[in-house]
Design a protein around this motif. Sequence first.
Motif, short mmCIF file in Angstrom:
data_model
loop_
_atom_site.label_atom_id
_atom_site.label_comp_id
_atom_site.label_asym_id
_atom_site.label_seq_id
_atom_site.Cartn_x
_atom_site.Cartn_y
_atom_site.Cartn_z
N ALA B 17 57.10 7.61 45.90
CA ALA B 17 56.75 7.73 44.18
C ALA B 17 55.19 8.82 44.22
CB ALA B 17 55.47 6.11 44.04
N PHE B 18 54.01 9.61 45.02
CA PHE B 18 53.62 10.39 45.20
C PHE B 18 54.68 11.46 44.56
CE2 PHE B 18 52.32 13.91 47.39
CZ PHE B 18 50.64 14.05 47.16
N PHE B 19 56.13 11.89 45.43
CA PHE B 19 56.38 13.42 45.02
C PHE B 19 57.29 12.98 43.61
CE2 PHE B 19 56.37 13.51 49.17
CZ PHE B 19 55.61 14.79 49.15
N ARG B 106 56.30 23.28 47.84
CA ARG B 106 56.35 23.68 46.32
C ARG B 106 55.96 24.52 45.58
NH1 ARG B 106 53.70 18.89 44.17
NH2 ARG B 106 53.25 20.21 42.16
N LEU B 107 56.36 25.27 44.92
CA LEU B 107 56.54 26.24 44.74
C LEU B 107 56.01 27.41 43.36
CD1 LEU B 107 59.61 25.88 44.73
CD2 LEU B 107 60.18 27.17 42.47
N ASP B 116 45.83 20.79 50.17
CA ASP B 116 44.60 19.84 49.54
C ASP B 116 46.53 18.65 49.04
OD1 ASP B 116 42.66 21.10 49.48
OD2 ASP B 116 42.96 22.24 47.41
N ASP B 117 46.88 19.25 48.87
CA ASP B 117 47.95 18.40 48.42
C ASP B 117 48.58 17.11 48.93
OD1 ASP B 117 49.67 18.35 45.94
OD2 ASP B 117 51.33 17.28 47.86
N VAL B 118 48.55 17.87 50.20
CA VAL B 118 48.82 16.65 51.80
C VAL B 118 47.67 15.84 51.84
CG1 VAL B 118 48.70 16.89 54.56
CG2 VAL B 118 49.95 18.80 53.06
N SER B 119 46.44 16.57 51.54
CA SER B 119 45.05 15.36 51.57
C SER B 119 44.98 13.94 50.60
CB SER B 119 43.92 15.98 51.57
OG SER B 119 44.49 16.79 51.87
N HIS B 120 45.78 14.75 49.22
CA HIS B 120 45.94 13.63 48.60
C HIS B 120 47.15 13.07 48.63
CE1 HIS B 120 47.41 13.10 43.98
NE2 HIS B 120 46.78 12.11 44.56
N ASN B 228 52.73 21.12 59.59
CA ASN B 228 53.03 21.81 60.34
C ASN B 228 53.08 23.53 58.71
OD1 ASN B 228 52.95 23.92 61.62
ND2 ASN B 228 53.89 23.25 63.41
N GLY B 229 52.12 23.25 58.47
CA GLY B 229 52.90 24.46 56.70
C GLY B 229 52.43 25.18 56.74
N TYR B 230 53.35 26.01 56.47
CA TYR B 230 53.31 27.54 55.90
C TYR B 230 53.62 28.09 54.72
CZ TYR B 230 55.37 27.44 60.08
OH TYR B 230 56.66 26.99 61.98
N ASP B 231 52.81 29.29 54.66
CA ASP B 231 52.97 30.59 53.27
C ASP B 231 54.33 30.84 53.41
OD1 ASP B 231 52.90 31.98 51.32
OD2 ASP B 231 51.44 32.62 50.95
N GLU B 232 55.28 30.55 52.93
CA GLU B 232 56.90 30.81 53.15
C GLU B 232 57.17 31.59 53.66
OE1 GLU B 232 58.12 29.15 55.35
OE2 GLU B 232 57.55 26.56 54.82
N LEU B 233 58.10 32.49 54.14
CA LEU B 233 58.54 34.05 54.19
C LEU B 233 59.80 34.35 53.04
CD1 LEU B 233 58.89 35.19 57.49
CD2 LEU B 233 57.51 35.67 56.49
N GLN B 234 60.07 34.88 52.00
CA GLN B 234 60.53 35.43 50.98
C GLN B 234 61.41 36.27 51.46
OE1 GLN B 234 56.76 36.12 48.31
NE2 GLN B 234 58.66 34.88 47.13
#
Lengths: 187, 292
Positions: B17-19, B106-107, B116-120, B228-234
Amino acid sequence: MAYYSTSQFKNGLKLMLDGNPCSIISNEIRKPGKGQASNKVKFKDLITGKTLEKTFKSGESLEGADVMELDMQYLYNDGNEWNFMDPNTFDQFTINDSNMDDVRGYLVEQDMCVVTLWNNNPISVAPPNHVLLEVVDTDPGLKGDTAGTGGKPATMNTGVVVQVPLFISIGEKVKVDTRTNEYAGRT
Amino acid sequence: MRQALIKKAKLLEKIRAFFDHQNVLEVQTSYLLTHPTTDVYIDSISMQVNKDIAIQSKYLHTSPELEMKKLLANGSGDIYQICQVFRDNEQGSENFNEFTMLEYYRLGFDIHQLMDDVSHLFSVLGFTQEITKFSYAQAFSTFANIDILNSDFNALKKIAKSHDLCTDFEWIEDLQILMFTDLVEPKLAQYPLCFIYDYPSEQSALARIEGRISHRFELYLSGIEVANGYDELQYVSEYQQVFAQENQRRFELGKTAFAQNLDFFQQLQNPLPQCAGVAIGVDRLFSQIDQI
């Protein structure tokens, strides 16, 4: 001597650490999401009796320690050395008096105990869980106090002092729990 | 028994539901892959298939990351997946050969927006306690009095020795990770939710590097790592470089090195949109919910 990798570590395994034989008390494996697994290991140093903690990367190996625990009969001490015998082979072993601090109050001649050998030399002794000792000194007992509500110190024939019920008198034999140094009943 | 199943089903419902509410699309990607992971310390479970036709090795995915990135590079937009993942040679009381992973991308997010989104998400699931944040360097200086970003391999070895830690590592990041596990992680147990972010560049994995740091974060629930979160390589060239280095290291450690994942490189002809992604251990998350 064999080497043991961290994946073979388990409680009770005897390993060489900084030149002393040690026994594993606990082995915690940690695996971070990214990165190598490691083991946090608690040891008991079998020579000093001290507990120590070391961290290893998984896959590391340590040399095993040639440590054996044998049931032996305590024979006698001559003031300097304590003598034990393996009843199967009749081999006799001696331990220096200075290494007997924790246990000398619980060893009774002819009793069986567990002797730890390292490279065939005795390094420690564990007395039986319960031993029969004779009271050689204590305050006079209170007649009629059989409920054992109070307590008083009593010196045993081996020198150890144990808290006993008030009705116990000199010359009696009492059972003592060697793990807690507590009175565990009359014979 | 049924009570526990209902509880788990309800939590999964809340996650979906969150997503759904944020227009993040649920996807399913293949579990059975032709290429294993090249991650140095994660091993794929392998199997032989098509024995009666033309025998071939296949591998259970260790994470849906690369398959989801193929979708992202081809215009999927924001996506999430809840799936079983499989890892070989796992050991330890919190590690298993199979576990449930929630992975989402998340783009346009950076790691702070994603935290913040994970906290939410966690507050929706019942974690309403205060959130603590430390940068990796802050955590090391606060809890262990170590300047982690400015300590070279030799300096770190000296400090590790003074703590009776093993120092026999090939690469500095392995020692950093061990010291974090031993000197910092136990102190994180006092925080119900604690983010650690901005890891040293040596620990970048697939995260974007900026100077001395890589834009990564981890989330600890009472000292247990759950995300475990990343600012992803493009760019495909960045992935090629990381996988080649990982393979080289596997080789140096005497582990199997693997053929290049040409299919993945092909699918990344168009670069990934700028995005941040996170993997969350659902089983660990659920077991922590029982304790709050």
